[in-house]
Structure formats: C-alpha cells, structure tokens
Design an enzyme around this catalytic site. Structure first.
Site, mmCIF file in Angstrom:
data_model
loop_
_atom_site.group_PDB
_atom_site.id
_atom_site.type_symbol
_atom_site.label_atom_id
_atom_site.label_comp_id
_atom_site.label_asym_id
_atom_site.label_seq_id
_atom_site.Cartn_x
_atom_site.Cartn_y
_atom_site.Cartn_z
ATOM 1 N N LYS A 37 6.087 -0.721 19.774
ATOM 2 C CA LYS A 37 5.540 0.366 18.470
ATOM 3 C C LYS A 37 6.174 0.410 17.741
ATOM 4 C CE LYS A 37 8.848 2.475 21.266
ATOM 5 N NZ LYS A 37 10.004 3.716 21.594
ATOM 6 N N LYS A 86 10.971 -12.070 13.036
ATOM 7 C CA LYS A 86 11.113 -12.465 11.170
ATOM 8 C C LYS A 86 10.500 -11.466 10.554
ATOM 9 C CE LYS A 86 11.146 -16.698 8.910
ATOM 10 N NZ LYS A 86 10.898 -17.890 8.045
ATOM 11 N N LEU A 121 7.536 -8.469 18.417
ATOM 12 C CA LEU A 121 6.381 -9.233 18.253
ATOM 13 C C LEU A 121 6.382 -10.538 17.144
ATOM 14 C CD1 LEU A 121 3.560 -6.681 17.679
ATOM 15 C CD2 LEU A 121 4.426 -7.694 19.983
ATOM 16 N N GLN A 158 11.007 -5.627 7.810
ATOM 17 C CA GLN A 158 9.857 -4.574 7.424
ATOM 18 C C GLN A 158 11.546 -3.317 7.856
ATOM 19 O OE1 GLN A 158 6.794 -2.860 8.037
ATOM 20 N NE2 GLN A 158 6.986 -4.692 7.206
ATOM 21 N N GLY A 201 6.936 -0.158 10.500
ATOM 22 C CA GLY A 201 7.293 -0.575 9.375
ATOM 23 C C GLY A 201 7.456 0.727 8.497
ATOM 24 N N GLU A 202 7.564 1.512 9.465
ATOM 25 C CA GLU A 202 8.085 3.001 9.277
ATOM 26 C C GLU A 202 10.089 3.567 8.977
ATOM 27 O OE1 GLU A 202 5.244 5.280 9.365
ATOM 28 O OE2 GLU A 202 4.574 4.953 7.193
ATOM 29 N N ARG A 223 8.502 -3.169 21.819
ATOM 30 C CA ARG A 223 8.243 -5.001 21.870
ATOM 31 C C ARG A 223 8.572 -5.833 20.636
ATOM 32 N NH1 ARG A 223 6.386 -8.079 26.082
ATOM 33 N NH2 ARG A 223 6.358 -10.592 25.411
ATOM 34 N N GLY A 251 0.839 -0.776 -0.217
ATOM 35 C CA GLY A 251 0.029 -0.256 0.382
ATOM 36 C C GLY A 251 0.850 1.523 -0.077
HETATM 37 MO MO1 MOS Z 1 1.466 4.569 5.415
HETATM 38 S S1 MOS Z 1 1.859 6.363 4.062
HETATM 39 O O1 MOS Z 1 0.386 5.984 6.540
HETATM 40 O O2 MOS Z 1 0.634 3.848 4.783
#
Ligand code: MOS
Length: 724
Positions: free
Chosen positions: A687, A619, A616, A624, A690-691, A614, A243
């Site tokens: 926390k 892997k 989760l 990520q 991903g980004e 933490r 996405g």
């Molecule tokens: Mo993200 S850019 O908030 O899917």
C-alpha cells in the site's frame, strides 16, 4: 494487463512470496544515492543546453483585476534582453494545469497576487532579472476580492456529504460528547528543488527538461496549454528534488519556457525563485473543522460528525479532501460529514503533502483526545474500542486493517501505560513535560501504470517507464521488484525513469507510486517468466531463478541465446475501491516539553507504528515514515502560510519566514513497521507509504502539549503565542 477481479477476500498468496530471492524488502541503499550526493545527478535546470537563453517570470502585484498593458520599452532597451513575452497562454491559470478554462484573451485577468503575467528573456539570468524590474504593468482598476474563507461564498462538495441516522439525537443522548471547532493554517509545498524548466524546439518537436511528478499526465496538460499534439512533446525529469504535490501538474515555468523558446528560436531556461514558488505555485488550504463525537457510557461511539470548510480560487475544482479517512476510521451509526469550499482570491489551492488527512486527521485526533478525557477512558483504549469491522458508511470490508496492531505495538514500545493522563503532572525546571498519542490513517490509492522490462541477452535487465523518483526511492524499489522476480541482484537491473518516451507509468503522487509502478513491473516480469518457463519446460510458478540461473543450473544467458526478451507490463487497478476500503493505518506517540514562560514546545521523542502492506525496501520505507513524522512536527508547531488580510498577498514567502522543522527541531524518531500483506491493495501486496507518517502525527504533539501544560489549543500550528 492485470486487473483486480471481484473477490470475496483479499488474495494474500502471491508469486513474490514463493521466490525468496532475498531482494525484495531488503534495506537496499538508494541506487541513485551516489549520483545525488556526488552532484552528478542532473536536475531540470542543470542540463547543459547549447545557446540557452534565460527567462525570468513577472508576477502580478494586485489581487484581482486585469492587465491593461505591459510597457516593455525600457526593459527591451537594456543590455542582453531578447524579448518580453506576454502570450495569453502564459497568463491563463490553465497554464497551471488546474483550472479548466479556455485560454484568455488580452487584457489578461489577474485572480491572485503572484500570478505570472509575463516572461523576460535575456542572454544571462542577471540581465533578465534586472530587466524584469523595469517592466511597467498597467493593471487598470482593482476589484475588491473576497479573501476571508469564513465569510466568503461557499459551495458544498456534495460527493463528500454523508448523513446517516440522527447525529443531533446521538449528541443529545450521549453519555459523553465533544463538539469542537479546530482551525488549521495553509501550508506550502516547499520542495527543495524549485520549479525549473529548459525548453528547446527542433522544428515542431519540443523537448522540456522539467521538475515534475507525473509525466504521463503532464504531457497532456502541456499539449493542451500550448495547443499542440502530445506526440510532439518529450518531457524529461530523471531526478526531481521533491514535489510534495506542487509538481503534480505543469506550471508556468514550463509553459513560459516552451512559448519563449518557440518565439525566439532558441532554448530557454526558466527557474522560479523561492519566493515565486511560494506565492505562485499552490497552497494547501487553511481549514475550519467542526468535530462532533458522541459515545455511550461504555465508550462506544454512537455519533460521528465532521464538517470542514476549505478554500480555493473561483473556477478551481480542488477542495482539500479533509474528510477522506473520517468516512471510515471510527464506528458510529449516526454520521454527518460535510465539506464546503469557500471562494477566495488567494493563490490556487491544490494537493500538498497528504492532501486531506494531513490536516483532517490532526483535528479529528485532538477531538478524540478530548473525548477520551471526558469519558475517562484511556485514549488508546477509546480508539481500540471504536475500530469498525467494516466500512461504517459503505458497508464493504477493509482490504486489511492494522490500526489495532499499530496502537498496541506503538503503545508497548513507547511505554504508554506508564504515562500519566492528568495534565500538568511533571515539571522540570522551566518545562512542563507530557505525552500524547493519535491514530494515523491515509487512504490507499493505486493508478494505472505501464512499464517495459527487458531481460537482456547478457543476463541483466532494463526497466523503462516515464515514472518519476521524487526522492522517495522509486529507482531502488523498481530494481528490487524486478530483481526478485527475475532472480537478479538489484545492481544487475538498470532502471531508466523520467522520460516521456517510455511507457506511461503512474507518476508520483498520493502515495500511489510504489504500489502502482511495482505492480506494472510485476506484470511485465511475470510475462518474461512465462517465456523463460516455456523454454525450460517448467510451469511458471515453479520457475525458480537465482543469481542469473534457473534451479537446474542453466544460466539465463544460455536460455536467452543471444536474444533479449522485452515485455510491457500494464497494471489497471480495476474496481478495487468498490470492493474494499483500503487504507494505511498507524499510531503516533509523542513526548513534548512546553516552556512555562514562553510557551515554546520542543518534541522530546516521537514514535510512529504503521501498517501499509508489504514493505518493498526496509530502508526507503522507513525513511518515508521518518519524513512523514517530521512533517507532522511542522504541522503541529511551525508551518503556516500567512496572507495579508488586505490584499491576499503571501507574507512569508520563503524558508526563512515559513518554518519547516530543521534538524534541531527533530528528536530521535522511532518507526515500527507493522508486518502485513495486503493482496487486495495491489498485486504486490503493498500500500501507499509516503504520506501516512504525517496523517495525524500533529495531534499526538497537540495532545502532548495539553497533557504537559493544560493548554488545549484549537489552532494549528501551536506556536508559542497560542500555547502560552
Ligand atoms: Mo502528493 S501531495 O499527491 O504529491
């Protein structure tokens, strides 16, 4: 329901720690992996729907003006063509879920090149595509639109403005200072699965298979766009092929499919072409950023200034939140931060992969590298010296803080102390070799979330929520949280996501997915545990469950006695942001080589050390981070939307011309996950992950380019023409 209560310090004791099931945190492979690699996982466009017609969008080929008329005659006479739809609900930008505007009347207004204006529906995709080429659009007179953010009208984003102390004086009195302007190019979201939808109506009820990140919110948007009630809509997005922000909101393929299906009385599928995704959906804004940094003779920061200019279409609220982490990352009592939004007629700017820090952090961290050089302080040391002990603007504590650990552990593993800080120190053949580093920061977000967990009479569990898995591992961590709390192996937990009939989850975006849905599952499982504990005559905290059995040896199947227990967990973040500043932190280290003759940069090796609460799943968390670092390479070296300065149309609208890093561009990447638990960040102490991996990494590469070649490039991406 659980809310963060006011507390003096983060609560790091939690039930998940006591259980020691050995399920949570383990590197469990994706539960959806087999379905994905064997092709049995159905993506939006792949659902077998009977009697489905095919729609192809027609997009505007002017930048600003009106659609006077659409001549459909030739197209309608072509074989297989069923309808040409130019419903005003389709042409409004409200259909993209971004602009808060009333639906337009005809003639439809065009605000950017690539804006959808009509849909051709035919029996086959090829027929629809062919007919689309025979639609004649009369645009009327074209209005000359502003296209250059640096000369366009701007609006200050006052909620981002901070003025504390006297930055000008701090700059004047500084022992060392940097005042630099750095530019970044726009980015495409470029998810692998293009935007696609299949809509079918059954009376007043609409079902849409779509590729979306946030069903909880998308259902409201779609109801608004169509002018119908949410109760009549079912959205399904069980698998989403990426996405990156582009599917946070519904866009025209969804709205167009729904309108067309209603009008022709048959299901309709609309799949955007790659080019349409590029020029229609959204862009990350380009940016111009001025950094002013001042230190005293010892290297202590006295002044911090960050002023950013970004752009969007008129009427759009979103302004790339460049300054998000600049507000708290470094100390400095004299502060000036300002965000300005220029109004231009290039496509909608929106959230793309770590909105804000993805480009704000690289600029800041290049300026920090310049400051380190000027003050003669090692870049790692300079950062370590200027970590504030509380939020420098709000004065509130951090929920937890791992920047120092990340810098130290990263430097150690990379061998930073052995690097040479003078530029152009090593040449190997045609190549200059050098190293650089940067900090990482990305604000931590959590969202309200609901999920139903059913402990079935047979001793298995089922999770139901409209939460999506956009390739991040949500299916797997959901099974792990529930498995940990109910004493079940992850494969005993059936996770059913991506259906708007289920309780509303948080959606996937802003790195809040795992901590938010994980917390809702925690709440649901706690309620189930309380019921089990009562039946077994123990207190819930003492209830030890393992492999489907209580500590006493009684099996769950016996306790359940033929009946399921179902609970809905409702997590509300409450006032976390008022009590704590919560962020993920990290440090990047990179070694690059820069070609003396061509200016080409290759990344030799790269390491990221991250602290995000933490872990989760060891892997999926690591994956990520690897993905984030890979995007950092793209930001540093290749990614740039190129708009034609004459009419604002996007020139490089596919993956052949818009360059993301490919396998050949990405060396072995090292990831260190710094152990921490953040009880204030979420009930499960996690926390967002991903980004974070792309929030600053591009600066480590930029700083390494400088160290290797002596070229201090002030524009991302650092393509050969800029480096040479
Ligand atoms: Mo993200 S850019 O908030 O899917």
């Amino acid at each position: 329901m659980i809310a963060h209560e006011k507390q003096d310090k983060p609560d790091n004791a939690n039930r998940l720690d006591g259980m020691k099931q050995g399920v949570l945190g383990k590197p469990v492979s994706r539960l959806d992996g087999l379905a994905k690699v064997t092709g049995t996982a159905l993506y939006a466009a792949e659902y077998p729907v009977q009697d489905c017609a095919e729609g192809v969008l027609i997009t505007a080929t002017i930048t600003r003006g009106v659609v006077n008329a659409i001549d459909k005659k030739a197209a309608l006479a072509m074989p297989g063509v069923i309808a040409v739809i130019d419903d005003p609900r389709l042409t409004t930008r409200a259909a993209q879920g971004t602009a808060d505007e009333a639906p337009q009347q005809n003639p439809a207004r065009v605000d950017y090149w690539g804006q959808p204006i009509a849909l051709v529906v035919a029996e086959t995709f090829e027929q629809a595509r062919h007919a689309a080429k025979h639609i004649v659009v009369d645009y009327g007179e074209e209005i000359n639109p502003p296209l250059d953010p640096e000369t366009a009208k701007t609006e200050e984003q006052t909620e981002e403005t901070i003025s504390q102390g006297d930055l000008d004086a701090a700059m004047r009195d500084a022992a060392h200072s940097v005042d630099v302007t750095i530019r970044t190019k726009g980015h495409a979201s470029a998810a692998m699965e293009p935007h696609a939808a299949i809509a079918s109506w059954d009376g007043d009820d609409l079902t849409v298979h779509a590729s979306l990140q946030m069903l909880n919110y998308n259902i409201t948007e779609l109801a608004d766009a169509l002018g119908i009630r949410e109760q009549h809509i079912r959205l399904i997005a069980r698998y989403v092929g990426g996405g990156f922000g582009s599917k946070l909101g519904v866009s025209e393929e969804v709205v167009a499919a729904a309108i067309a299906a209603e009008q022709i009385g048959r299901p309709v599928r609309v799949v955007m072409t790659r080019q349409q995704v590029f020029e229609t959906i959204m862009r990350r804004s380009e940016s111009k950023q001025r950094l002013r940094l001042a230190v005293d003779a010892a290297g202590k920061m006295t002044g911090f200034g960050h002023h950013a200019l970004v752009s969007n279409l008129p009427g759009e609220d979103f302004a790339e939140p460049i300054l998000q982490s600049s507000h708290f990352l470094y100390a400095g009592e004299n502060r000036e931060l300002k965000l300005e939004l220029a109004r231009v007629h290039m496509m909608t700017a929106g959230s793309v992969r770590a909105p804000g820090e993805a480009v704000g952090m690289p600029a800041l961290e290049v300026a920090m590298d310049m400051l380190a050089e000027r003050s003669g302080i090692d870049p790692v040391k300079l950062r370590l010296m200027n970590i504030p002990d509380k939020d420098p603007e709000k004065g509130i504590p951090f929920s937890s803080h791992t920047l120092a650990d990340c810098l130290n552990q990263g430097a150690e593993a990379f061998g930073w102390n052995k690097t040479i800080r003078t530029p152009r120190h090593t040449r190997e053949g045609e190549w200059w070799v050098g190293t650089g580093m940067a900090s990482a920061a990305r604000v931590h977000n959590v969202m309200e979330a609901k999920a139903r967990v059913t402990l079935k009479a047979d001793g298995t569990a089922v999770v139901e929520t409209d939460m999506t898995d956009i390739g991040t591992g949500t299916y797997t961590i959901a099974a792990q949280v529930v498995g940990e709390m109910l004493g079940l192996a992850p494969d005993r937990v059936l996770v059913d996501l991506g259906d708007s009939r289920h309780p509303r989850g948080p959606g996937s975006g802003g790195s809040w997915g795992a901590p938010s849905i994980g917390s809702a599952l925690y709440v649901a499982c706690k309620a189930i545990r309380e019921e089990l504990a009562e039946r077994l005559g123990v207190d819930e905290p003492e209830l030890a469950l393992r492999d489907g059995k209580a500590a006493s040896g009684t099996s769950l199947v016996e306790v359940l006695d033929g009946k399921d227990i179902a609970k809905i967990g409702h997590y509300e973040p409450g006032a976390i942001a008022e009590d704590f500043t919560a962020s993920g932190f990290g440090a990047f280290f990179a070694q690059v080589r820069v070609n003396h003759f061509t200016g080409e940069t290759r990344v030799d090796r790269m390491l990221g050390a991250f602290g995000f609460g933490r872990v989760l799943n060891d892997k999926t968390a690591r994956s990520q981070c690897l993905g984030g670092i890979t995007w950092s390479i793209g930001t540093a070296l290749t990614e740039a939307l190129e708009f034609d300065g004459r009419d604002g149309h996007l020139v490089n609208r596919d993956l052949a011309e818009y360059h993301v890093p490919v396998n050949r561009d990405v060396p072995e990447l090292d990831v260190i996950m710094v152990e921490e638990r953040d009880g204030a960040a979420s009930p499960i102490q996690a926390k967002g992950i991903g980004e974070l991996g792309m929030c600053g990494g591009a600066a480590a590469i930029a700083n390494a380019i400088y160290n290797a070649s002596g070229a201090r490039v002030l524009e991302f991406p650092m393509t050969p023409d800029r480096v040479i």
